[in-house]
Design a protein around this motif. Structure first.
Motif, PDB file in Angstrom:
ATOM      1  N   LYS A 212      15.606 115.511  32.695  1.00 25.58           N
ATOM      2  CA  LYS A 212      15.011 115.865  33.990  1.00 25.58           C
ATOM      3  C   LYS A 212      13.801 114.985  34.259  1.00 25.58           C
ATOM      4  O   LYS A 212      13.629 114.421  35.324  1.00 25.58           O
ATOM      5  CB  LYS A 212      14.576 117.339  33.986  1.00 25.58           C
ATOM      6  CG  LYS A 212      15.720 118.278  34.339  1.00 25.58           C
ATOM      7  CD  LYS A 212      15.216 119.688  34.560  1.00 25.58           C
ATOM      8  CE  LYS A 212      16.378 120.655  34.523  1.00 25.58           C
ATOM      9  NZ  LYS A 212      16.080 121.868  33.786  1.00 25.58           N
ATOM     10  N   GLU A 213      12.924 114.837  33.223  1.00 24.74           N
ATOM     11  CA  GLU A 213      11.704 114.016  33.339  1.00 24.74           C
ATOM     12  C   GLU A 213      12.060 112.589  33.752  1.00 24.74           C
ATOM     13  O   GLU A 213      11.523 112.043  34.695  1.00 24.74           O
ATOM     14  CB  GLU A 213      11.043 113.904  31.954  1.00 24.74           C
ATOM     15  CG  GLU A 213       9.741 114.651  31.808  1.00 24.74           C
ATOM     16  CD  GLU A 213       9.325 114.612  30.346  1.00 24.74           C
ATOM     17  OE1 GLU A 213       9.189 113.489  29.807  1.00 24.74           O
ATOM     18  OE2 GLU A 213       9.192 115.701  29.737  1.00 24.74           O
ATOM     19  N   THR A 214      13.012 112.003  33.048  1.00 29.31           N
ATOM     20  CA  THR A 214      13.394 110.610  33.292  1.00 29.31           C
ATOM     21  C   THR A 214      13.932 110.427  34.708  1.00 29.31           C
ATOM     22  O   THR A 214      13.608 109.475  35.408  1.00 29.31           O
ATOM     23  CB  THR A 214      14.485 110.165  32.298  1.00 29.31           C
ATOM     24  OG1 THR A 214      14.148 110.670  31.035  1.00 29.31           O
ATOM     25  CG2 THR A 214      14.635 108.672  32.234  1.00 29.31           C
ATOM     26  N   MET A 215      14.744 111.406  35.130  1.00 28.63           N
ATOM     27  CA  MET A 215      15.356 111.276  36.455  1.00 28.63           C
ATOM     28  C   MET A 215      14.301 111.411  37.554  1.00 28.63           C
ATOM     29  O   MET A 215      14.331 110.704  38.553  1.00 28.63           O
ATOM     30  CB  MET A 215      16.458 112.310  36.626  1.00 28.63           C
ATOM     31  CG  MET A 215      17.657 111.937  35.761  1.00 28.63           C
ATOM     32  SD  MET A 215      19.020 113.025  35.926  1.00 28.63           S
ATOM     33  CE  MET A 215      19.789 112.377  37.379  1.00 28.63           C
ATOM     34  N   SER A 216      13.301 112.314  37.347  1.00 31.74           N
ATOM     35  CA  SER A 216      12.291 112.453  38.402  1.00 31.74           C
ATOM     36  C   SER A 216      11.390 111.226  38.424  1.00 31.74           C
ATOM     37  O   SER A 216      10.985 110.737  39.466  1.00 31.74           O
ATOM     38  CB  SER A 216      11.493 113.744  38.236  1.00 31.74           C
ATOM     39  OG  SER A 216      10.708 113.654  37.071  1.00 31.74           O
ATOM     40  N   GLU A 217      11.106 110.634  37.202  1.00 30.78           N
ATOM     41  CA  GLU A 217      10.284 109.408  37.159  1.00 30.78           C
ATOM     42  C   GLU A 217      10.981 108.271  37.907  1.00 30.78           C
ATOM     43  O   GLU A 217      10.371 107.485  38.601  1.00 30.78           O
ATOM     44  CB  GLU A 217      10.061 108.973  35.705  1.00 30.78           C
ATOM     45  CG  GLU A 217       8.873 109.673  35.068  1.00 30.78           C
ATOM     46  CD  GLU A 217       8.875 109.530  33.548  1.00 30.78           C
ATOM     47  OE1 GLU A 217       9.520 108.599  33.040  1.00 30.78           O
ATOM     48  OE2 GLU A 217       8.217 110.375  32.895  1.00 30.78           O
ATOM     49  N   SER A 218      12.318 108.194  37.758  1.00 29.04           N
ATOM     50  CA  SER A 218      13.028 107.086  38.404  1.00 29.04           C
ATOM     51  C   SER A 218      13.428 107.428  39.842  1.00 29.04           C
ATOM     52  O   SER A 218      14.113 106.647  40.493  1.00 29.04           O
ATOM     53  CB  SER A 218      14.268 106.730  37.573  1.00 29.04           C
ATOM     54  OG  SER A 218      15.149 107.808  37.634  1.00 29.04           O
ATOM     55  N   GLY A 219      13.042 108.619  40.315  1.00 29.81           N
ATOM     56  CA  GLY A 219      13.325 109.008  41.697  1.00 29.81           C
ATOM     57  C   GLY A 219      14.751 109.413  41.929  1.00 29.81           C
ATOM     58  O   GLY A 219      15.219 109.534  43.049  1.00 29.81           O
ATOM     59  N   GLY A 220      15.529 109.658  40.849  1.00 22.91           N
ATOM     60  CA  GLY A 220      16.941 110.034  40.989  1.00 22.91           C
ATOM     61  C   GLY A 220      17.082 111.473  41.459  1.00 22.91           C
ATOM     62  O   GLY A 220      16.135 112.244  41.458  1.00 22.91           O
TER      63      GLY A 220
END
Ligand code: NAD
Length: 506
Positions: free
Chosen positions: A497-505
């Motif tokens: 979840k963290e990674t996806m929100s950081e990349s704007g996904g």
């Protein structure tokens, strides 16, 4: 005075617990070759205790170093090859060239397994978490038991032992009562390599008195068994009660299909070797010849002429093609099948008789025999384990495959054809662990897996590098170098979840 053997434990021969002995005899002449202690449960206890001690030392030795010892064992066998081959011939009854071939197989397998000591591969895989490393390692199962038949008295123990020993297991071998001398000399020869005491143990005796206590011993972690289906079932059941791994290699009823486009000269050579080599007493022996109707007359005539010319006699004589069968009981059983074949309206094309007179008087000799029969008869479906070939006529390829597959066994199969498409279809459609194209059903090479499907076994494989799987456990290892507690599945989800929100996904 013939030589006497007790039990082999702690690296040397010891007296057995009981006072009873049995004799091993030459099936060609009836000559007594040696006397063996009739082992019992107390002997099994002593052998397993020795194997437990040996295991503690052996499993700690790095696998490449174990490989070094196996290589020395192979060289010891090479030095003793002629002696051991001659003993195989005298105790088991196969002709000398086959005895040499059998010992060569043991030499080759020990060399091959010596190399496996440097491979013993595991896997490395990514972790689902950062700063974490995952891999698998192979570890030995522990002390293992091996129960072997008489027809390959050196190479079958060598297949089982080579794979078990390189894996780091210690072993207790119970050889067949008809051929303990070959097993004893094999164990003595490989022991010259310097295995720690207790790594290799042998207890001679019967299935009930030695085999059964071995399977039931609480320190035995796996059983590797080769023999008949009925015994295999008992062994499997006993192993299942203890929840240990049981590897079974059982019988066969191996077909050769000859198609209308086959090279008939080649097929005749192959069938002759496959059906009557080792007097038909190989698990992979060609016991059914399934022939396309358009070449049936021609090939049966060609083959019968060659079968009639086979020289049967004492296998120590190098001019002989086929020796005796293993014992009186086997001879009676095989002759019984020939009678059954006749009663089932089978037509005896060649042989069919017992050899009793003159040079044959003291051995267990049978004429090499070909019987024409129909699919479904007893002689076409039951394992005879002797020099008897059932010949069956079929109208086309589809019927040939259906007949080939129409038995409980599935060890080896072969097809003779010049049609490459047919050959590749057969590889897929024949139900067997081994298939030969334009070659007989016998002649496996040690670096390929060996085993069968259906009632021929439990699915594991001997020989090849896959043999190691029978004697090792896989351990999964997780190495976390993040310096914090990471929770698989739970932390993975939050990190995602963290990674996806950081990349704007999304
Ligand atoms: P078998 O089953 O009579 O005996 C095999 C071994 O099992 C012997 O050592 C015997 O003493 C032991 N045994 C017997 N009863 C036992 C019990 N209740 N518990 C534990 N052990 C027991 O077979 P055999 O006559 O020695 O050998 C011939 C058979 O072996 C044939 O069916 C042949 O096809 C088969 N075989 C298979 C392969 C293969 O790799 N698939 C190879 C060679 C032979």
């Amino acid at each position: 005075m013939v030589k006497e053997f007790g039990i082999f434990i702690d690296g040397k021969w010891n007296d057995a617990s009981g006072k009873e002995f049995f004799e091993t005899v030459n099936p060609a002449t009836g000559e007594v070759l040696a006397r063996f202690a009739r082992g019992n449960a107390a002997d099994v206890d002593r052998a397993v205790a020795s194997a437990v001690r040996g295991y503690r030392v052996w499993k700690e030795m790095p696998a490449p170093m174990r490989g070094e010892v196996l290589l020395r064992a192979a060289l010891a066998l090479e030095r003793g090859k002629e002696e051991l081959a001659s003993l195989v011939t005298r105790e088991m009854g196969k002709i000398l060239s086959e005895g040499r071939g059998e010992v060569q197989e043991a030499i080759d397998f020990f060399k091959y397994m010596a190399g496996e000591g440097r491979r013993m591969f595991g896997e490395t895989t990514p972790s689902e978490l950062p700063d974490k490393f995952n891999l698998t390692v192979r570890l030995p199962k522990g002390p293992v038991g091996m129960i072997t038949p008489w027809n390959f008295p050196v190479s079958i123990p060598s297949w089982k032992m080579g794979a078990a020993l390189i894996s780091g297991c210690s072993v207790v071998l119970k050889p067949a009562t008809d051929t303990p001398y070959c097993a004893a000399r094999f164990v003595e020869m490989i022991s010259e390599a310097g295995f720690p005491p207790g790594v290799i143990n042998l207890v001679p005796g019967t299935g009930a008195e030695v085999g059964s206590p071995l399977i039931n011993h609480p320190s035995i972690r796996a059983i590797s068994f080769t023999g008949g289906v009925a015994t295999g079932r008992e062994v499997y059941t006993a192993g299942a009660r203890r929840l240990i791994q049981v590897h079974l290699e059982l019988g066969g009823k191996n077909p050769v299909i000859v198609m209308d486009d086959a090279n008939l000269d080649l097929a005749v050579e192959g069938v002759l070797f496959g059906a009557f080599g080792t007097s038909g007493q190989r698990c992979t022996a060609t016991s059914r010849l399934i022939v396309h109707e358009s070449v049936f007359g021609k090939i049966t005539e060609m083959l019968a002429a060659r079968v009639e010319k086979l020289r049967v006699g004492n296998p120590s004589d190098e001019s002989v093609d086929m020796g005796p069968v293993i014992n009186r009981k086997a001879k009676e059983s095989i002759m019984g099948y020939i009678d059954i074949g006749r009663k089932e309206d089978g037509h005896v094309i060649a042989g069919g008789g017992s050899l009793e007179d003159g040079e044959y008087a003291r051995g267990n000799y049978i004429q090499p025999t070909m019987i024409e029969t129909r699919h479904g008869s007893r002689i076409s479906t039951e394992e005879i384990f002797g020099p008897v070939l059932s010949v069956i006529k079929v109208k086309d390829y589809a019927e040939a495959v259906s007949v080939a597959n129409g038995v409980q066994y599935g060890l080896s199969s072969a097809i003779y054809t010049m049609d490459v498409n047919r050959a590749f279809q057969a590889i897929r459609q024949l139900e067997s662990g081994i298939t030969y194209i334009n070659a007989p059903t016998i002649g496996a090479e040690i670096h390929l897996p060996f085993g069968g499907v259906k009632n021929t076994g439990t699915g594991g494989r001997e020989a090849g590098s896959s043999a190691i799987e029978e004697f090792t456990e896989l351990k999964s290892v997780f190495i976390d170098y993040s310096d914090r507690l990471q929770k698989a599945q739970i932390d993975t989800e939050s990190r995602l979840k963290e990674t996806m929100s950081e990349s704007g996904g999304a």
